[in-house]
Design a protein around this motif. Sequence first.
Motif, PDB file in Angstrom:
ATOM      1  N   PHE A  87     -25.705   5.855   4.802  1.00  0.00           N
ATOM      2  CA  PHE A  87     -24.217   6.460   3.804  1.00  0.00           C
ATOM      3  C   PHE A  87     -24.102   6.620   2.741  1.00  0.00           C
ATOM      4  CE2 PHE A  87     -21.951   2.875   6.326  1.00  0.00           C
ATOM      5  CZ  PHE A  87     -21.315   3.882   7.282  1.00  0.00           C
ATOM      6  N   LEU A 146     -21.164   8.371   0.222  1.00  0.00           N
ATOM      7  CA  LEU A 146     -20.302   7.548   0.294  1.00  0.00           C
ATOM      8  C   LEU A 146     -20.673   6.413  -0.675  1.00  0.00           C
ATOM      9  CD1 LEU A 146     -20.326   8.308   4.396  1.00  0.00           C
ATOM     10  CD2 LEU A 146     -18.258   8.651   3.227  1.00  0.00           C
ATOM     11  N   GLN A 148     -20.130   2.969  -1.893  1.00  0.00           N
ATOM     12  CA  GLN A 148     -20.703   1.502  -1.728  1.00  0.00           C
ATOM     13  C   GLN A 148     -21.136   0.785  -2.693  1.00  0.00           C
ATOM     14  OE1 GLN A 148     -23.702   1.599   1.779  1.00  0.00           O
ATOM     15  NE2 GLN A 148     -24.438   2.684   0.920  1.00  0.00           N
ATOM     16  N   ARG A 167      -8.316  10.377   2.090  1.00  0.00           N
ATOM     17  CA  ARG A 167      -9.619  10.243   1.851  1.00  0.00           C
ATOM     18  C   ARG A 167     -10.418   8.451   2.812  1.00  0.00           C
ATOM     19  NH1 ARG A 167     -12.185   7.639  -3.125  1.00  0.00           N
ATOM     20  NH2 ARG A 167      -9.620   6.832  -3.906  1.00  0.00           N
ATOM     21  N   THR A 188     -11.734  10.864   5.902  1.00  0.00           N
ATOM     22  CA  THR A 188     -11.849  11.888   5.797  1.00  0.00           C
ATOM     23  C   THR A 188     -13.335  10.988   5.460  1.00  0.00           C
ATOM     24  OG1 THR A 188     -10.904  13.593   4.757  1.00  0.00           O
ATOM     25  CG2 THR A 188     -13.328  13.445   4.275  1.00  0.00           C
ATOM     26  N   TYR A 189     -13.833  10.279   4.705  1.00  0.00           N
ATOM     27  CA  TYR A 189     -14.988   9.498   4.819  1.00  0.00           C
ATOM     28  C   TYR A 189     -15.020   8.877   6.502  1.00  0.00           C
ATOM     29  CZ  TYR A 189     -15.326   9.183  -0.093  1.00  0.00           C
ATOM     30  OH  TYR A 189     -15.450   9.361  -1.850  1.00  0.00           O
ATOM     31  N   GLN A 226     -16.719  11.126   7.787  1.00  0.00           N
ATOM     32  CA  GLN A 226     -17.522  11.537   7.370  1.00  0.00           C
ATOM     33  C   GLN A 226     -18.843  10.497   7.803  1.00  0.00           C
ATOM     34  OE1 GLN A 226     -17.336  11.993   3.477  1.00  0.00           O
ATOM     35  NE2 GLN A 226     -16.759  14.011   3.463  1.00  0.00           N
ATOM     36  N   ALA A 227     -19.162   9.075   7.924  1.00  0.00           N
ATOM     37  CA  ALA A 227     -19.416   8.213   8.307  1.00  0.00           C
ATOM     38  C   ALA A 227     -20.081   8.344  10.108  1.00  0.00           C
ATOM     39  CB  ALA A 227     -18.798   6.947   8.307  1.00  0.00           C
ATOM     40  N   PHE A 237     -13.399  -0.242   5.564  1.00  0.00           N
ATOM     41  CA  PHE A 237     -13.530  -0.539   4.174  1.00  0.00           C
ATOM     42  C   PHE A 237     -12.908  -1.150   3.231  1.00  0.00           C
ATOM     43  CE2 PHE A 237     -13.638   3.944   6.194  1.00  0.00           C
ATOM     44  CZ  PHE A 237     -14.322   5.208   5.012  1.00  0.00           C
ATOM     45  N   ILE A 272     -16.844   2.124   1.400  1.00  0.00           N
ATOM     46  CA  ILE A 272     -17.540   1.574   2.831  1.00  0.00           C
ATOM     47  C   ILE A 272     -18.058   0.773   2.622  1.00  0.00           C
ATOM     48  CG2 ILE A 272     -19.301   3.376   3.049  1.00  0.00           C
ATOM     49  CD1 ILE A 272     -18.131   4.224   5.822  1.00  0.00           C
TER      50      ILE A 272
END
Length: 355
Positions: free
Chosen positions: A138, A143, A145, A279, A282-283, A286-287, A301, A310
Amino acid sequence: MDVSPLGTPDRPRVAVLFGGRSSEHGVSCLTAREVIAVIDPERYDVVPVGITRSGDWVLETARWDDLQGGLPEVRGDLPAFSWDDVASFDVVLPLLHGPWGEDGTVQGLFEMAGVRYVGSGVLASSVAMDKPFTKTVFSAAGLPQLPYVTIAPGAWKTDRERVEARVHALGLPVFVKPARAGSSSGVQQVSSWDELEPAVLAAAELDPKVVVEAAARGRRELEVGVIQQPDGTAVASVVGEIVVAEDASHEFYDFDAKYLDGTSTNVVPADVPETLSERIRTYGVQAFEALGCEGLARVDFFLTDDGLVINEINTMPGFTPFSMFPGLWAASGVPYADLVDRLLQLALARPTGLR
């Protein structure tokens, strides 16, 4: 077991695998019962296969009618299932949660046998199960954290002073977790430093590797489901929120709140601004892509006082009709039975071997 030949293209043979050796055995069984009930027997030849808590594979029924508030369990006195018979299936649906199932172990067995299966492959499953490695990926993907410290096996004894100094730098409170357990098993909130050692030792009983995370201030727990389209493109569901009752005796969303005492509620869709929802979606994608996931995942999240972070990704999330993942997709226009069918069809279309 008498093995029939491979299913026909019109009626593939499906092994639904559940139970297992992890602390999430009962949840896996409950998931299997509900999933099998919605698989169309006219389209698929379904065989339930259970794994006992001790690791024995048996021919199950996945029928538990009166649970009386508890969780079901795979019986060890049922007919044995031979590993050699796995090759008789067109696809396996491994509804296993936690270590020895969701962590790449059985996925590796299926890869060796050349059998298609639902969900992520060996590497993505393994990395997603291991919280510190997940966090490393991540981080590389950019991302956001929460700060954390990994306590390697044996480090609490051999390098305790250094480990404690790193943990203290996180500030109170912190959460202590087994690195590779699911459903919040073994997780404890530490609000004073004299609680740290008992929490670390308790977590280490489930996993010799332990992770300690800074606690999020004012957090809300938000989740999104991700599945692949037939062309492999990952898409995200609407966003949901886990709400634990204010009068509940839980400091956080633990195993009892999730499954046993009814103190948590899935709110779908979550009451968040559309910009935040986009968002999170999207995340989530992506993850999913950063870990190389396949088929499905649920991405979790925290919305904190300092912003969105995340938390983790689950490559085989809870899958009863009342679980968050199916609820997210139902609210996104994909009913429960259709969701199961989509995942089976994705797996059947996937090539075996390297891809």
